[in-house]
Design a protein around this motif. Structure first.
Motif, PDB file in Angstrom:
ATOM      1  N   SER A 174      -0.308   1.804  -5.673  1.00  0.00           N
ATOM      2  CA  SER A 174      -1.541   2.087  -4.865  1.00  0.00           C
ATOM      3  C   SER A 174      -2.497   3.449  -5.931  1.00  0.00           C
ATOM      4  N   THR A 218      -9.634  -2.517  -3.266  1.00  0.00           N
ATOM      5  CA  THR A 218     -10.638  -1.826  -1.527  1.00  0.00           C
ATOM      6  C   THR A 218     -12.260  -1.637  -2.068  1.00  0.00           C
ATOM      7  N   HIS A 232       1.264  -0.986   0.294  1.00  0.00           N
ATOM      8  CA  HIS A 232      -0.436   0.139   0.006  1.00  0.00           C
ATOM      9  C   HIS A 232       1.119   1.300   0.374  1.00  0.00           C
ATOM     10  N   ASP A 257       1.156   3.716   3.432  1.00  0.00           N
ATOM     11  CA  ASP A 257       0.737   4.448   2.519  1.00  0.00           C
ATOM     12  C   ASP A 257       1.257   5.949   2.331  1.00  0.00           C
ATOM     13  N   THR A 263      -7.769  -2.826   4.832  1.00  0.00           N
ATOM     14  CA  THR A 263      -7.552  -1.938   4.064  1.00  0.00           C
ATOM     15  C   THR A 263      -6.700  -0.900   5.645  1.00  0.00           C
ATOM     16  N   GLU A 303      -7.374   1.346  -4.580  1.00  0.00           N
ATOM     17  CA  GLU A 303      -8.274   1.771  -3.433  1.00  0.00           C
ATOM     18  C   GLU A 303      -9.104   2.963  -3.449  1.00  0.00           C
ATOM     19  N   HIS A 316      -2.304  -1.923  -6.902  1.00  0.00           N
ATOM     20  CA  HIS A 316      -3.806  -1.984  -5.942  1.00  0.00           C
ATOM     21  C   HIS A 316      -4.632  -0.955  -6.322  1.00  0.00           C
ATOM     22  N   HIS A 322       1.133   5.269  -2.195  1.00  0.00           N
ATOM     23  CA  HIS A 322       0.649   6.014  -3.304  1.00  0.00           C
ATOM     24  C   HIS A 322       2.111   6.535  -3.612  1.00  0.00           C
TER      25      HIS A 322
END
Length: 369
Positions: free
Chosen positions: A85, A156, A50, A261, A202, A116, A114, A52
């Protein structure tokens, strides 16, 4: 042959005082040495499911050049395997990202994508753009998965949205991890999502209905079910370190993963940034939406997450290492990442006794830091 000598080596079943022998990009052997002679640690390279962005660049725009920059930055900081992500976005951007990132997955720069969102709850959207949120659409999923040919690895979903159960089941059948997050679901609906095939939570606690002893919501359903692997953002902005310790002990390392994250401001100065079309202000390392103050991702690396888990949450090094490497690798079905044993890919990190990162190796090659 590379020799990484006389350290506490974290292996799948514990710690070995030893020397790691690397040949042709793989761990050739791990030979034991006298325990009195060791100093520092050698741990498997981190696996971040996870993330970004970082270094001023972002995965969320679907641009390959920015993706390379993000991956290279986090690699220098210990993440040898990563998912890209995205946040909630129009379908066209999602499809473009699949097309643009697929060559990076085939090259080994990324382990996959991923998504999200965008099938999230408006009431728990956090830093997700509410204009992009919508109900799950199997037609969208089919196009994304077909275009990616293995590139789409996780999505997610809020299980309470109309069509969510069908989407979760569809994802699980097609080899994509369904993760429950950004949800206001009840305990019962969360269990229904797990029974439909969801296997990940998540960023547990964040972006979901808080726990109440009379209305437990999603948190105890997710943390108590051995079918579910729970993400934990290991920074003091998202979680009190006592909460991180509690969650790690409750779910144990086999069912918990450390994640960053991280957004584009990671590794950058405080200031103004952007995430999914929303303005973000970073002050003292904390990223928040400029308008609402909602937390907008983190500014940590996996190196930070690992050290926070040990030094602030009090986890043992092998436990934190498993949560940062072996468990997420197993979740992704990766055979030779996230562990140090003969035959595995030589993705490893060298730490001193104070848990300061000294060196990064990926596939037997030292990464300039």
């Amino acid at each position: 042959m590379n020799l990484l000598a006389n350290a506490k080596v974290v292996v799948p079943d514990g710690v070995v005082p030893g020397t790691v022998h690397v040949e042709d990009g793989r761990v050739a052997s791990i030979s034991e040495v006298d325990e009195q002679d060791v100093t520092g640690w050698i741990v498997p390279g981190f696996v971040d499911i996870h993330c970004h962005g970082g270094d001023g660049a972002s995965y969320t725009v679907g641009d390959a050049a920015q993706a390379r920059k993000v991956a290279a930055f986090h690699l220098r900081n210990g993440t040898t395997t990563t998912l890209a992500s995205l946040v909630s976005s129009p379908f066209e951007l999602m499809l473009d990202a699949v097309h643009n990132f697929r060559p990076l997955v085939e090259e080994g720069v990324l382990a996959g994508i991923h998504f999200e969102g965008p099938y999230l709850a408006e009431s728990r959207c956090g830093a997700q753009n509410p204009e992009a949120l919508r109900d799950p659409d199997i037609r969208e999923l089919d196009k994304l998965v077909e275009a990616g040919a293995g590139t789409v690895r996780m999505m997610t979903i809020a299980p309470e949205r109309p069509g969510a159960m069908e989407a979760i089941e569809w994802l699980s059948v097609h080899g994509v991890l369904a993760s429950i997050g950004h949800t206001d679901a009840s305990y019962e609906v969360t269990l229904e999502g797990i029974n439909a095939g969801a296997t990940v939570a998540t960023h547990l606690f964040n972006g979901m209905r808080p726990f109440n002893h009379r209305d437990p919501g999603p948190i105890p359903a997710l943390i108590d079910d051995p079918r579910v692997t729970c993400e934990l953002i290991a920074d003091p902005v998202h979680l009190h370190m006592g909460t991180l310790a509690f969650a790690a002990h409750a779910s144990v390392a086999q069912w918990a993963v450390l994640v960053t994250d991280a957004m584009s401001a990671t590794g950058m100065p405080d200031g103004e940034y952007e995430l999914g079309g929303l303005n973000v202000t970073v002050a003292e390392g904390a990223a928040r939406l400029t308008d609402s103050g909602s937390i907008a991702g983190s500014t940590i690396t996996m190196d930070d997450a690992f050290r926070n888990a040990v030094k602030l949450a009090g986890l043992e090094v092998p436990v934190a290492s498993q949560m940062a490497s072996q468990t997420p690798a197993e979740l992704l079905g990766l055979d030779d990442a996230g562990r140090l044993e003969p035959g595995s890919r030589a993705d490893l990190l060298v730490y001193n006794e104070d848990l300061e990162l000294q060196a990064v190796m990926r596939a037997g090659e030292w990464i300039p830091r």
